[in-house]
Write a protein that holds these residues in place. Sequence first.
Motif, mmCIF file in Angstrom:
data_model
loop_
_atom_site.group_PDB
_atom_site.id
_atom_site.type_symbol
_atom_site.label_atom_id
_atom_site.label_comp_id
_atom_site.label_asym_id
_atom_site.label_seq_id
_atom_site.Cartn_x
_atom_site.Cartn_y
_atom_site.Cartn_z
ATOM 1 N N SER A 72 60.862 -33.733 -70.119
ATOM 2 C CA SER A 72 61.414 -34.669 -71.103
ATOM 3 C C SER A 72 62.428 -35.590 -70.434
ATOM 4 O O SER A 72 63.152 -35.172 -69.523
ATOM 5 C CB SER A 72 62.122 -33.883 -72.217
ATOM 6 N N SER A 73 62.478 -36.824 -70.918
ATOM 7 C CA SER A 73 63.498 -37.768 -70.437
ATOM 8 C C SER A 73 64.618 -37.909 -71.459
ATOM 9 O O SER A 73 65.388 -38.872 -71.406
ATOM 10 C CB SER A 73 62.862 -39.135 -70.150
ATOM 11 N N ALA A 74 64.755 -36.958 -72.359
ATOM 12 C CA ALA A 74 65.786 -37.021 -73.399
ATOM 13 C C ALA A 74 67.172 -37.176 -72.774
ATOM 14 O O ALA A 74 67.445 -36.675 -71.672
ATOM 15 C CB ALA A 74 65.740 -35.769 -74.262
ATOM 16 N N GLY A 75 68.048 -37.853 -73.503
ATOM 17 C CA GLY A 75 69.388 -38.158 -73.026
ATOM 18 C C GLY A 75 70.152 -36.995 -72.412
ATOM 19 O O GLY A 75 70.704 -37.128 -71.311
ATOM 20 N N PRO A 76 70.214 -35.850 -73.079
ATOM 21 C CA PRO A 76 70.958 -34.730 -72.489
ATOM 22 C C PRO A 76 70.417 -34.296 -71.127
ATOM 23 O O PRO A 76 71.182 -33.912 -70.242
ATOM 24 C CB PRO A 76 70.814 -33.617 -73.527
ATOM 25 N N TYR A 77 69.107 -34.364 -70.947
ATOM 26 C CA TYR A 77 68.522 -33.995 -69.661
ATOM 27 C C TYR A 77 68.840 -35.041 -68.590
ATOM 28 O O TYR A 77 69.098 -34.705 -67.434
ATOM 29 C CB TYR A 77 67.014 -33.795 -69.777
ATOM 30 N N GLN A 78 68.832 -36.323 -68.982
ATOM 31 C CA GLN A 78 69.232 -37.388 -68.047
ATOM 32 C C GLN A 78 70.664 -37.164 -67.584
ATOM 33 O O GLN A 78 70.972 -37.277 -66.398
ATOM 34 C CB GLN A 78 69.180 -38.754 -68.719
ATOM 35 N N GLU A 79 71.533 -36.873 -68.540
ATOM 36 C CA GLU A 79 72.943 -36.660 -68.226
ATOM 37 C C GLU A 79 73.120 -35.439 -67.309
ATOM 38 O O GLU A 79 73.951 -35.455 -66.401
ATOM 39 C CB GLU A 79 73.746 -36.459 -69.509
ATOM 40 N N GLN A 80 72.335 -34.413 -67.543
ATOM 41 C CA GLN A 80 72.426 -33.179 -66.748
ATOM 42 C C GLN A 80 71.944 -33.400 -65.316
ATOM 43 O O GLN A 80 72.559 -32.917 -64.367
ATOM 44 C CB GLN A 80 71.597 -32.104 -67.436
ATOM 45 N N GLU A 81 70.846 -34.101 -65.167
ATOM 46 C CA GLU A 81 70.210 -34.224 -63.852
ATOM 47 C C GLU A 81 70.699 -35.428 -63.043
ATOM 48 O O GLU A 81 70.592 -35.429 -61.815
ATOM 49 C CB GLU A 81 68.684 -34.314 -64.014
ATOM 50 N N GLY A 82 71.239 -36.424 -63.695
ATOM 51 C CA GLY A 82 71.600 -37.669 -63.021
ATOM 52 C C GLY A 82 72.631 -37.555 -61.905
ATOM 53 O O GLY A 82 72.435 -38.132 -60.825
ATOM 54 N N PRO A 83 73.750 -36.862 -62.112
ATOM 55 C CA PRO A 83 74.775 -36.832 -61.065
ATOM 56 C C PRO A 83 74.282 -36.318 -59.709
ATOM 57 O O PRO A 83 74.641 -36.874 -58.667
ATOM 58 C CB PRO A 83 75.854 -35.936 -61.667
ATOM 59 N N ALA A 84 73.468 -35.292 -59.693
ATOM 60 C CA ALA A 84 72.986 -34.752 -58.414
ATOM 61 C C ALA A 84 72.117 -35.763 -57.671
ATOM 62 O O ALA A 84 72.152 -35.827 -56.428
ATOM 63 C CB ALA A 84 72.211 -33.452 -58.644
ATOM 64 N N VAL A 85 71.356 -36.546 -58.402
ATOM 65 C CA VAL A 85 70.533 -37.573 -57.775
ATOM 66 C C VAL A 85 71.418 -38.734 -57.305
ATOM 67 O O VAL A 85 71.196 -39.315 -56.238
ATOM 68 C CB VAL A 85 69.447 -38.083 -58.758
ATOM 69 N N ALA A 86 72.434 -39.057 -58.081
ATOM 70 C CA ALA A 86 73.291 -40.206 -57.783
ATOM 71 C C ALA A 86 74.192 -40.001 -56.572
ATOM 72 O O ALA A 86 74.457 -40.948 -55.817
ATOM 73 C CB ALA A 86 74.146 -40.538 -59.009
ATOM 74 N N ARG A 87 74.678 -38.788 -56.381
ATOM 75 C CA ARG A 87 75.679 -38.521 -55.327
ATOM 76 C C ARG A 87 75.283 -39.050 -53.943
ATOM 77 O O ARG A 87 76.053 -39.785 -53.317
ATOM 78 C CB ARG A 87 75.989 -37.036 -55.238
ATOM 79 N N PRO A 88 74.122 -38.691 -53.412
ATOM 80 C CA PRO A 88 73.796 -39.185 -52.067
ATOM 81 C C PRO A 88 73.594 -40.704 -52.021
ATOM 82 O O PRO A 88 73.917 -41.331 -51.011
ATOM 83 C CB PRO A 88 72.510 -38.441 -51.698
ATOM 84 N N LEU A 89 73.100 -41.289 -53.092
ATOM 85 C CA LEU A 89 72.939 -42.743 -53.134
ATOM 86 C C LEU A 89 74.293 -43.434 -53.098
ATOM 87 O O LEU A 89 74.481 -44.437 -52.392
ATOM 88 C CB LEU A 89 72.157 -43.166 -54.388
ATOM 89 N N LEU A 90 75.234 -42.902 -53.865
ATOM 90 C CA LEU A 90 76.584 -43.465 -53.892
ATOM 91 C C LEU A 90 77.269 -43.309 -52.540
ATOM 92 O O LEU A 90 77.910 -44.243 -52.042
ATOM 93 C CB LEU A 90 77.412 -42.805 -54.993
ATOM 94 N N SER A 91 77.140 -42.146 -51.943
ATOM 95 C CA SER A 91 77.747 -41.905 -50.641
ATOM 96 C C SER A 91 77.199 -42.875 -49.595
ATOM 97 O O SER A 91 77.959 -43.470 -48.821
ATOM 98 C CB SER A 91 77.498 -40.459 -50.221
ATOM 99 N N ALA A 92 75.895 -43.068 -49.588
ATOM 100 C CA ALA A 92 75.269 -43.983 -48.632
ATOM 101 C C ALA A 92 75.705 -45.430 -48.851
ATOM 102 O O ALA A 92 75.703 -46.230 -47.909
ATOM 103 C CB ALA A 92 73.746 -43.869 -48.722
ATOM 104 N N ALA A 93 76.088 -45.768 -50.086
ATOM 105 C CA ALA A 93 76.532 -47.133 -50.405
ATOM 106 C C ALA A 93 78.035 -47.313 -50.197
ATOM 107 O O ALA A 93 78.585 -48.367 -50.523
ATOM 108 C CB ALA A 93 76.145 -47.488 -51.838
#
Length: 168
Positions: free
Chosen positions: A69-90
């Motif tokens: 599911s792409s429901a909001g709570p799941y996006q919120e739960q999974e998003g930070p772990a995906v975002a961290r390395p992208l943010l660090s690289a930027a």
Amino acid sequence: MINISALAAAAAHYDAGDPRRVQHFIKVYGYCRLLGLSEGLDTHTQNMLEAAALLHDIGIHEAERRHGSSAGPYQEQEGPAVARPLLSAAGADESEIERICWLIAHHHSCQAGEDTDFRILLEADFLVNADEDRLPRESIASARERLFRTDSGKKLLDDIFLSEPYII
């Protein structure tokens, strides 16, 4: 300072083959940039807001993979772990990563805070979703009262969705 161009390219690469998601985050980014500048955010907060806008839905693919599911709570739960390395690289430092991950982890939680950067992210995402989802005028007017806090966001919402069309 976070390199927004590099982050946008990384986010587009992450969402490769999914033009709807890429177009969505680019539109949210545009509204966040406009609203943040209109509301007078300082340069540092503006930079972090723009980064959060680019990555606010970055957890969708992982949410679909893990939860079906792409429901909001799941996006919120999974998003930070995906975002961290992208943010660090930027070029984001740890405090910037923490704030941006908080924004990502709450971007569907309308009552999570009143900080201007957070409210702008909610407002920008709503502006894009209202169009993409073809929300009825009544729903948009209701959201104006419940969700919108910034003067710039209210004005833009009114101009786009709630004003009478200009006819020559």
